[in-house]
Write a protein that holds these residues in place. Structure first.
Motif, PDB file in Angstrom:
ATOM      1  N   ASP A 117      18.108  13.934   1.382  1.00  0.00           N
ATOM      2  CA  ASP A 117      19.229  13.106   1.849  1.00  0.00           C
ATOM      3  C   ASP A 117      18.767  11.821   2.527  1.00  0.00           C
ATOM      4  N   TYR A 118      17.687  11.902   3.323  1.00  0.00           N
ATOM      5  CA  TYR A 118      17.245  10.725   4.074  1.00  0.00           C
ATOM      6  C   TYR A 118      16.628   9.645   3.179  1.00  0.00           C
ATOM      7  N   ALA A 119      16.383   9.945   1.910  1.00  0.00           N
ATOM      8  CA  ALA A 119      15.798   8.951   0.999  1.00  0.00           C
ATOM      9  C   ALA A 119      16.749   8.597  -0.135  1.00  0.00           C
ATOM     10  N   ARG A 120      18.007   9.023  -0.007  1.00  0.00           N
ATOM     11  CA  ARG A 120      18.988   8.690  -1.039  1.00  0.00           C
ATOM     12  C   ARG A 120      19.577   7.314  -0.754  1.00  0.00           C
ATOM     13  N   PRO A 121      19.745   6.494  -1.772  1.00  0.00           N
ATOM     14  CA  PRO A 121      20.269   5.133  -1.557  1.00  0.00           C
ATOM     15  C   PRO A 121      21.727   5.149  -1.121  1.00  0.00           C
ATOM     16  N   THR A 122      22.088   4.136  -0.358  1.00  0.00           N
ATOM     17  CA  THR A 122      23.469   3.989   0.106  1.00  0.00           C
ATOM     18  C   THR A 122      24.250   3.051  -0.804  1.00  0.00           C
ATOM     19  N   GLY A 123      23.549   2.116  -1.455  1.00  0.00           N
ATOM     20  CA  GLY A 123      24.202   1.150  -2.321  1.00  0.00           C
ATOM     21  C   GLY A 123      24.870   0.005  -1.577  1.00  0.00           C
ATOM     22  N   TYR A 124      24.621  -0.109  -0.281  1.00  0.00           N
ATOM     23  CA  TYR A 124      25.280  -1.148   0.523  1.00  0.00           C
ATOM     24  C   TYR A 124      24.673  -2.539   0.343  1.00  0.00           C
ATOM     25  N   MET A 125      23.377  -2.606   0.031  1.00  0.00           N
ATOM     26  CA  MET A 125      22.724  -3.922  -0.096  1.00  0.00           C
ATOM     27  C   MET A 125      22.763  -4.412  -1.534  1.00  0.00           C
ATOM     28  N   GLN A 126      22.761  -5.750  -1.703  1.00  0.00           N
ATOM     29  CA  GLN A 126      22.631  -6.339  -3.032  1.00  0.00           C
ATOM     30  C   GLN A 126      21.252  -5.976  -3.591  1.00  0.00           C
ATOM     31  N   GLY A 127      21.136  -5.850  -4.900  1.00  0.00           N
ATOM     32  CA  GLY A 127      19.891  -5.425  -5.528  1.00  0.00           C
ATOM     33  C   GLY A 127      18.671  -6.202  -5.093  1.00  0.00           C
ATOM     34  N   LYS A 128      18.745  -7.531  -5.127  1.00  0.00           N
ATOM     35  CA  LYS A 128      17.575  -8.345  -4.801  1.00  0.00           C
ATOM     36  C   LYS A 128      17.181  -8.196  -3.333  1.00  0.00           C
ATOM     37  N   ASP A 129      18.149  -7.888  -2.455  1.00  0.00           N
ATOM     38  CA  ASP A 129      17.823  -7.663  -1.043  1.00  0.00           C
ATOM     39  C   ASP A 129      16.991  -6.392  -0.874  1.00  0.00           C
ATOM     40  N   ASN A 130      17.266  -5.399  -1.715  1.00  0.00           N
ATOM     41  CA  ASN A 130      16.455  -4.177  -1.704  1.00  0.00           C
ATOM     42  C   ASN A 130      15.015  -4.487  -2.091  1.00  0.00           C
ATOM     43  N   LEU A 131      14.841  -5.371  -3.070  1.00  0.00           N
ATOM     44  CA  LEU A 131      13.485  -5.750  -3.482  1.00  0.00           C
ATOM     45  C   LEU A 131      12.765  -6.480  -2.353  1.00  0.00           C
ATOM     46  N   THR A 132      13.469  -7.368  -1.657  1.00  0.00           N
ATOM     47  CA  THR A 132      12.869  -8.095  -0.534  1.00  0.00           C
ATOM     48  C   THR A 132      12.384  -7.134   0.540  1.00  0.00           C
ATOM     49  N   THR A 133      13.196  -6.117   0.842  1.00  0.00           N
ATOM     50  CA  THR A 133      12.817  -5.105   1.839  1.00  0.00           C
ATOM     51  C   THR A 133      11.579  -4.344   1.384  1.00  0.00           C
ATOM     52  N   PHE A 134      11.593  -3.913   0.126  1.00  0.00           N
ATOM     53  CA  PHE A 134      10.441  -3.188  -0.426  1.00  0.00           C
ATOM     54  C   PHE A 134       9.169  -4.025  -0.311  1.00  0.00           C
ATOM     55  N   LEU A 135       9.259  -5.291  -0.722  1.00  0.00           N
ATOM     56  CA  LEU A 135       8.070  -6.146  -0.763  1.00  0.00           C
ATOM     57  C   LEU A 135       7.499  -6.395   0.625  1.00  0.00           C
ATOM     58  N   LYS A 136       8.343  -6.522   1.624  1.00  0.00           N
ATOM     59  CA  LYS A 136       7.863  -6.753   2.986  1.00  0.00           C
ATOM     60  C   LYS A 136       7.001  -5.586   3.460  1.00  0.00           C
ATOM     61  N   ILE A 137       7.480  -4.375   3.228  1.00  0.00           N
ATOM     62  CA  ILE A 137       6.724  -3.199   3.679  1.00  0.00           C
ATOM     63  C   ILE A 137       5.484  -2.987   2.810  1.00  0.00           C
ATOM     64  N   ARG A 138       5.598  -3.238   1.510  1.00  0.00           N
ATOM     65  CA  ARG A 138       4.436  -3.072   0.629  1.00  0.00           C
ATOM     66  C   ARG A 138       3.323  -4.035   1.031  1.00  0.00           C
ATOM     67  N   GLU A 139       3.652  -5.272   1.404  1.00  0.00           N
ATOM     68  CA  GLU A 139       2.628  -6.227   1.830  1.00  0.00           C
ATOM     69  C   GLU A 139       1.941  -5.753   3.110  1.00  0.00           C
ATOM     70  N   GLN A 140       2.708  -5.176   4.024  1.00  0.00           N
ATOM     71  CA  GLN A 140       2.121  -4.630   5.252  1.00  0.00           C
ATOM     72  C   GLN A 140       1.155  -3.493   4.921  1.00  0.00           C
ATOM     73  N   THR A 141       1.536  -2.671   3.960  1.00  0.00           N
ATOM     74  CA  THR A 141       0.684  -1.548   3.544  1.00  0.00           C
ATOM     75  C   THR A 141      -0.626  -2.056   2.939  1.00  0.00           C
ATOM     76  N   ILE A 142      -0.526  -3.022   2.045  1.00  0.00           N
ATOM     77  CA  ILE A 142      -1.729  -3.571   1.407  1.00  0.00           C
ATOM     78  C   ILE A 142      -2.642  -4.204   2.454  1.00  0.00           C
ATOM     79  N   ASN A 143      -2.065  -4.953   3.362  1.00  0.00           N
ATOM     80  CA  ASN A 143      -2.853  -5.579   4.428  1.00  0.00           C
ATOM     81  C   ASN A 143      -3.558  -4.534   5.277  1.00  0.00           C
ATOM     82  N   PHE A 144      -2.862  -3.453   5.576  1.00  0.00           N
ATOM     83  CA  PHE A 144      -3.482  -2.379   6.360  1.00  0.00           C
ATOM     84  C   PHE A 144      -4.694  -1.804   5.623  1.00  0.00           C
ATOM     85  N   ILE A 145      -4.529  -1.506   4.341  1.00  0.00           N
ATOM     86  CA  ILE A 145      -5.627  -0.894   3.584  1.00  0.00           C
ATOM     87  C   ILE A 145      -6.796  -1.861   3.433  1.00  0.00           C
TER      88      ILE A 145
END
Length: 197
Positions: A117-145
């Protein structure tokens, strides 16, 4: 003072030699995290609102919801990693834990995985905004590694029962999870009713 410096240098060198997580492991994670990031960007590039929102059937996720789900898991993986790295180093768990290949096979299997349940999408954000959120965290992950000096194969998290996986394996599941859902996005785009705008 010179003896203390020499002792510290020897200690650092010994710790580096005893690390289970290698520079090859680091480069492999970075390459796969970047590859899956770039593939997700490619598959969602220039989509219209209708394409982001297209649903194959009432119970299926839209591309926007799939990408939201990926962003949610990026946050979850970051939290799991943070908790595992704050725990005591337990490299001895490698002897009884599943191999890296098990996690690759699991995340890439054809069998349906049901999101909690905690990982199910809500559908509240526009599609491209979801990508922006994903990319921000992915960049932090890559930088950490790219910069961490932690031994990612010496810190573990429980995954049920007596089973544990190390932080390196969390990252394997992380890039594999995106690869798995890129297959799902391609399936949505191949649906005969998918809008070609």
């Amino acid at each position: 003072m010179r003896k203390l410096i020499l002792f510290l240098l020897i200690s650092v060198s010994a710790n580096a030699q005893n690390k289970l997580w290698t520079e090859n492991d680091r480069q492999e994670l970075i390459a796969n995290l970047k590859k899956t990031r770039d593939s997700l960007i490619k598959e969602t590039q220039n989509l219209s609102i209708e394409q982001w929102s297209f649903r194959e059937s009432p119970e299926r996720w839209t591309i926007g919801e799939i990408v939201e789900h990926l962003g949610l898991w990026e946050r979850i993986f970051a939290r799991e990693t943070n908790i595992a790295l704050r725990s005591k180093s337990t490299p001895e768990l490698n002897a009884s834990s599943k191999p890296d290949s098990w996690y690759i096979d699991f995340i890439m299997e054809e069998k349906v995985h049901n999101a909690p349940d905690y990982a199910r999408p809500t559908g509240y954000m526009q599609g491209k905004d979801n990508l922006t959120t994903f990319l921000k965290i992915r960049e932090q992950t890559i930088n950490f590694i790219e910069t961490t000096q932690a031994d990612l194969k010496a810190h573990f998290e429980p995954v049920g029962g007596e089973n544990y996986r190390n932080v390196h394996q969390i990252f394997i599941v992380q890039f594999g999870h995106v690869s798995r859902h890129i297959r799902q996005i391609k399936k949505v785009k191949n649906h005969p009713d998918y809008p070609n705008l």
